[in-house]
Design a protein around this motif. Structure first.
Motif, PDB file in Angstrom:
ATOM      1  N   ALA A 246       0.837  -1.207   0.000  1.00 40.44           N
ATOM      2  CA  ALA A 246       0.000   0.000   0.000  1.00 40.44           C
ATOM      3  C   ALA A 246       0.866   1.249   0.000  1.00 40.44           C
ATOM      4  CB  ALA A 246      -0.924  -0.013   1.220  1.00 40.44           C
ATOM      5  N   MET A 247       1.960   1.209   0.733  1.00 37.99           N
ATOM      6  CA  MET A 247       2.870   2.357   0.764  1.00 37.99           C
ATOM      7  C   MET A 247       3.506   2.595  -0.603  1.00 37.99           C
ATOM      8  SD  MET A 247       4.732   1.792   4.459  1.00 37.99           S
ATOM      9  CE  MET A 247       5.516   3.402   4.545  1.00 37.99           C
ATOM     10  N   ASP A 248       3.855   1.519  -1.284  1.00 35.54           N
ATOM     11  CA  ASP A 248       4.419   1.653  -2.635  1.00 35.54           C
ATOM     12  C   ASP A 248       3.421   2.341  -3.566  1.00 35.54           C
ATOM     13  OD1 ASP A 248       6.804   0.418  -1.925  1.00 35.54           O
ATOM     14  OD2 ASP A 248       6.164  -1.578  -2.585  1.00 35.54           O
ATOM     15  N   GLU A 249       2.153   1.998  -3.432  1.00 38.65           N
ATOM     16  CA  GLU A 249       1.111   2.634  -4.255  1.00 38.65           C
ATOM     17  C   GLU A 249       1.033   4.130  -3.971  1.00 38.65           C
ATOM     18  OE1 GLU A 249      -2.605   0.767  -3.565  1.00 38.65           O
ATOM     19  OE2 GLU A 249      -2.058  -1.148  -4.488  1.00 38.65           O
ATOM     20  N   VAL A 250       1.025   4.479  -2.698  1.00 35.80           N
ATOM     21  CA  VAL A 250       0.924   5.889  -2.313  1.00 35.80           C
ATOM     22  C   VAL A 250       2.185   6.644  -2.736  1.00 35.80           C
ATOM     23  CG1 VAL A 250       0.713   7.486  -0.361  1.00 35.80           C
ATOM     24  CG2 VAL A 250      -0.677   5.396  -0.432  1.00 35.80           C
ATOM     25  N   ALA A 251       3.335   5.978  -2.662  1.00 36.62           N
ATOM     26  CA  ALA A 251       4.576   6.603  -3.116  1.00 36.62           C
ATOM     27  C   ALA A 251       4.512   6.916  -4.602  1.00 36.62           C
ATOM     28  CB  ALA A 251       5.764   5.687  -2.813  1.00 36.62           C
ATOM     29  N   ALA A 252       3.940   5.992  -5.375  1.00 34.13           N
ATOM     30  CA  ALA A 252       3.799   6.216  -6.819  1.00 34.13           C
ATOM     31  C   ALA A 252       2.858   7.380  -7.096  1.00 34.13           C
ATOM     32  CB  ALA A 252       3.299   4.945  -7.489  1.00 34.13           C
ATOM     33  N   GLU A 253       1.838   7.526  -6.262  1.00 32.31           N
ATOM     34  CA  GLU A 253       0.845   8.595  -6.450  1.00 32.31           C
ATOM     35  C   GLU A 253       1.376   9.964  -6.029  1.00 32.31           C
ATOM     36  OE1 GLU A 253      -2.691   5.400  -5.337  1.00 32.31           O
ATOM     37  OE2 GLU A 253      -2.279   7.093  -4.000  1.00 32.31           O
ATOM     38  N   THR A 254       2.212   9.996  -4.996  1.00 33.56           N
ATOM     39  CA  THR A 254       2.621  11.268  -4.411  1.00 33.56           C
ATOM     40  C   THR A 254       4.068  11.658  -4.715  1.00 33.56           C
ATOM     41  OG1 THR A 254       3.353  10.183  -2.378  1.00 33.56           O
ATOM     42  CG2 THR A 254       1.040  10.904  -2.473  1.00 33.56           C
TER      43      THR A 254
END
Length: 309
Positions: A246-254
């Protein structure tokens, strides 16, 4: 000290556990200088840091901080948080011993006062009133401005607050327990409710789960790379991989680092005005400071938060 006057500057408490241990001399001063220049005003340490290292006896971190505070002339700007209660047993919470420990910390810190002084752990065999009264004495000495409790559960913290209210003693106004995306039991719903209702500032330690939430520990080879790898491996079980995904996803988004995401999640939780995190180098500090510019959406917070932790 009224309210949360031990809270100041940017919403990050710099962890002092590395100073005098893995961060020394000019390297330690560079981190502290960079933190100050970025608007950091809160530093957390303890008299036990770093007694776990062969040849150390505790107080090494306070000594480094005292040297830095004096050499830079910035003591009045800073909020210094320190703790006592780990360099022995329950006898450390006798009134005279608390005052003795306080004096030693003040000498190392080269300071006349402590902004926030913690009971570093609970001793359940002691009457809670005895602990409250001992730390109240530290405030009455004029050398401590506010009190905190660390590693206390809801029942004992609640009892301490009730005793202080009934007797007029100085109450604990801060809590320091372990809390992060993969270890949430030490600040569960009961403590969250207590802290928010009684206006206790929760300043969580291990906000990055001993480095696991930086994303640098994902394989057996990663865990074997450093001293912290063992603790990170413990935290990798359960929902650890789910959280990192989930953190990897948010990192990609932000575009934010995983460290920044982990800390930004913490300050969205009830009762948490600032997390505690340490940095051995200026580069690590800059990565931590990213979180102060990161605003997570409600959807991102929900995706980051596993159903059990």
């Amino acid at each position: 000290m009224s309210g949360h006057d031990f809270i100041a500057g940017i919403p990050l408490v710099l962890g002092g556990n590395v100073f005098g241990w893995t961060s020394k001399g000019d390297e330690a001063f560079a981190v502290l200088d960079a933190f100050y220049e970025a608007g950091g005003r809160m530093i957390d340490t303890a008299d036990v840091y770093s007694a776990w290292i062969p040849g150390h006896k505790g107080g090494e971190s306070e000594t480094v901080l005292g040297e830095w505070l004096t050499s830079r002339g910035v003591r009045a700007d800073m909020r210094i948080h320190t703790k006592t209660g780990m360099l022995g047993g329950a006898e450390l919470y006798e009134s005279a011993r608390v005052l003795q420990s306080l004096e030693v910390s003040l000498e190392r810190l080269q300071s006349d006062t402590i902004d926030l002084y913690y009971a570093h752990k609970d001793y359940p065999e002691l009457e809670i009133g005895a602990i409250v009264e001992a730390f109240d004495g530290a405030v009455r000495s004029g050398k401590v401005k506010a009190l905190g409790a660390s590693n206390f559960d809801a029942a004992r913290l609640g009892a301490a607050l009730d005793h202080a209210s009934a007797t007029g003693a100085e109450p604990f106004t801060a809590l320091q327990n372990e809390y992060n995306l993969v270890a949430r039991k030490a600040y569960g719903p009961d403590l969250q409710k207590l802290c928010t209702e009684r206006e206790i500032a929760m300043l969580p330690f291990f906000g990055l789960a001993s480095g696991y939430l930086t994303g640098k520990y994902r394989t057996e080879a990663d865990f074997a790379k450093s001293m912290r790898g063992g603790r990170a491996k413990e935290l990798s079980g359960g929902n650890g991989p789910q959280v990192l995904a989930a953190m990897d996803e948010v990192a990609a988004e932000t575009g934010a680092s995983l460290s920044a995401i982990a800390l930004a999640w913490l300050v969205r939780q009830p009762g948490i005005p600032a997390p505690i995190a340490s940095a051995r180098t200026v580069e690590q500090l800059r990565e931590l400071l990213e979180f102060t510019q990161l605003q997570l959406s409600d959807d991102q917070v929900a995706r980051l938060t596993p159903s059990a932790g």
